[in-house]
Enzyme design. Structure first.
Site, mmCIF file in Angstrom:
data_model
loop_
_atom_site.group_PDB
_atom_site.id
_atom_site.type_symbol
_atom_site.label_atom_id
_atom_site.label_comp_id
_atom_site.label_asym_id
_atom_site.label_seq_id
_atom_site.Cartn_x
_atom_site.Cartn_y
_atom_site.Cartn_z
ATOM 1 N N ASN A 367 0.814 -1.217 0.000
ATOM 2 C CA ASN A 367 0.000 0.000 0.000
ATOM 3 C C ASN A 367 0.846 1.265 0.000
ATOM 4 O O ASN A 367 0.351 2.363 0.248
ATOM 5 C CB ASN A 367 -0.923 0.002 1.223
ATOM 6 C CG ASN A 367 -2.013 -1.053 1.099
ATOM 7 O OD1 ASN A 367 -2.517 -1.310 0.010
ATOM 8 N ND2 ASN A 367 -2.366 -1.682 2.213
ATOM 9 N N HIS A 369 3.159 2.382 2.025
ATOM 10 C CA HIS A 369 3.614 3.009 3.258
ATOM 11 C C HIS A 369 4.390 1.980 4.067
ATOM 12 O O HIS A 369 4.384 0.790 3.745
ATOM 13 C CB HIS A 369 2.458 3.620 4.061
ATOM 14 C CG HIS A 369 1.384 2.649 4.447
ATOM 15 N ND1 HIS A 369 0.046 2.952 4.398
ATOM 16 C CD2 HIS A 369 1.443 1.370 4.869
ATOM 17 C CE1 HIS A 369 -0.668 1.918 4.788
ATOM 18 N NE2 HIS A 369 0.153 0.947 5.083
ATOM 19 N N CYS A 404 3.915 6.596 7.411
ATOM 20 C CA CYS A 404 5.323 6.954 7.270
ATOM 21 C C CYS A 404 5.781 6.543 5.874
ATOM 22 O O CYS A 404 5.472 5.446 5.416
ATOM 23 C CB CYS A 404 6.155 6.270 8.346
ATOM 24 S SG CYS A 404 7.918 6.550 8.199
#
Length: 465
Positions: A367, A369, A404
């Protein structure tokens, strides 16, 4: 068949003994497959012995399969014994010079010799054995009996059969170990794993990161095996159509004991509603051999738009997809669950700060991240070394605040919980930890929070595992 002349009765006895040990009650069908090099006259002795030993056990029927050449004489001998031993299906694979006459003779006794037949869909037990080592049963329902490879799948009569053949025993067995199955009316998904050497830490046991990775893997396989999987990473079809993905907001894991290298664990997972717009997923991990529960975990998931990266309500179409799988059950009792607020750490109350932590490309998930398991390693970077060496991490709660990316530099902050707040109200007294720490993972540039966490530790000296 290798070594089977003198050892066939012993091998057959070993088979039935192992079957009895693994079965809590009789099943409708016991399916035995013999995979080996071309069979010689020993096949008749082995088949006869197997039929004899099964006749003395309380099984409704036996389906016996030989996956290599069997002569007419061997086939008829085994068929005659099978007829008297309540063997309802006898499939003898391979081709021999007498194939046509063998088929006719077998048909007269009410059996078949073709391997490519549609077998009845019945609840049963699948055994896979190799005559290469007649003293051992290789697999029962995909479980490697010697504890190396484990993977369960009920016999349905329609799945592709994985055979352990000479020269390639491990490749097929490994494939079988990846198979999970549904239990309890498809509400619980169960999968087994072996702990690899690279999944263990300095203590020669699995780590918290290993545990979290296994939980995540089981959850994803649950969605995929349910038939709901769309194009996304764990997303359902209706979610994929709307470009939605699941994201975890909070997870709490309690470890009673960590597994060692080579141990086999069995993981159950299920889901339930968590309010109007969230889903709760729970897990329990058992030691496969003892069935002791060694880990419990619970988590909360919400839906996010993959493109806008914003949280959204669960669409009704998605809700209707997952409702049939909901199970009203909890893995962790409420009085033992860490449900309290995790206080924020700052430069003022943090005891240790580790800066300059940089995500790598390999830390990213599908995804785009950072994988949520990766945060654990960064959090532990600021834990005192003497704690890591002298204590075991027995409980961890992660509260995810934001994503992040690879370009972000991170800071890890840690402080003893007592130094942050006097009353955490997180039921920690019910878990009796020796040490408790509060953590924060944040952006180094703007100090934006990524993950808040709380960990509990027990002394290795006081608690022998």
């Amino acid at each position: 068949m290798h070594q089977c002349h003198s050892n066939a009765p012993l091998f057959a006895c070993k088979l039935t003994t192992e079957v009895s040990r693994f079965l809590p009650h009789p099943l409708e069908v016991v399916e035995l497959q013999i995979a080996s090099a071309p069979l010689d006259a020993g096949a008749r002795e082995l088949g006869t012995a197997i039929c004899f030993f099964f006749r003395t056990r309380k099984f409704a029927s036996l389906a016996l399969f030989f996956c290599s050449r069997v002569s007419k004489c061997e086939a008829l001998t085994m068929a005659s014994m099978a007829k008297a031993s309540n063997v309802t299906s006898l499939f003898l694979g391979g081709v021999c010079k007498e194939e046509k006459t063998k088929n006719v003779a077998m048909a007269k006794l009410g059996f078949y010799s073709s391997w490519n037949l549609i077998k009845p869909k019945r609840k049963g037990l699948l055994l896979i054995a190799s005559a290469k080592n007649p003293h051992n049963l290789d697999m029962i329902n995909g479980k490697k009996v010697n504890g190396i490879f484990v993977g369960e799948a009920p016999y349905t009569g329609k799945k592709s059969t994985v055979l352990i053949k000479e020269h390639v025993p491990y490749k097929q067995a490994h494939a079988a170990s990846l198979v999970g199955r549904f239990v309890e009316d498809r509400h619980v998904y169960r999968q087994t794993f072996i702990i690899r050497s690279y999944e263990t830490g300095p203590d020669k046991t699995a780590t918290m990161e290993t545990v979290m990775n296994l939980l995540q893997e089981t959850a994803l396989n649950h969605v995929r095996s349910s038939g709901l999987a769309g194009n996304g990473f764990g997303a359902t079809r209706e979610m994929s159509l709307r470009k939605l993905i699941w994201v975890v907001t909070r997870i709490h894991v309690q470890v009673e004991r960590y597994s060692c290298w080579g141990d086999v664990v069995e993981i159950d997972t299920w889901v339930d509603a968590a309010g109007k717009n969230a889903m709760r997923r729970d897990w329990i991990i058992r030691d496969y051999n003892t069935q002791e529960i060694i880990t419990r975990a619970t988590s909360t998931w919400v839906i996010m738009n993959h493109e806008t990266r914003r949280l959204t309500k669960i669409p009704e179409q998605v809700r209707q997809e997952v409702i049939p799988f909901y199970l009203n059950r909890i893995a962790i009792a409420e009085e033992k669950n860490d449900i309290g607020k995790i206080d924020k750490l700052t430069d003022e109350n943090a005891e240790r700060i580790r800066s300059g932590l940089a995500p790598r490309w390999s830390d990213m998930d599908a995804n785009q991240h950072v994988n949520n398991v990766k945060y654990i390693g960064w959090i532990l970077e600021s834990v005192p070394m003497d704690v890591l060496e002298e204590y075991r991490l027995t409980s961890m709660t992660l509260e995810y605040r934001r994503e992040c990316r690879k370009s972000n530099l991170l800071e890890s902050l840690t402080s003893s919980t007592a130094n942050v707040t006097e009353d955490s109200n997180n039921n920690s007294n019910n878990r009796k930890a020796d040490l408790e720490y509060t953590h924060l993972l944040r952006m180094q540039d703007d100090v934006a929070e990524i993950v808040r966490a709380r960990s509990e530790w027990q002394s290795k000296d006081k608690h022998s595992w």
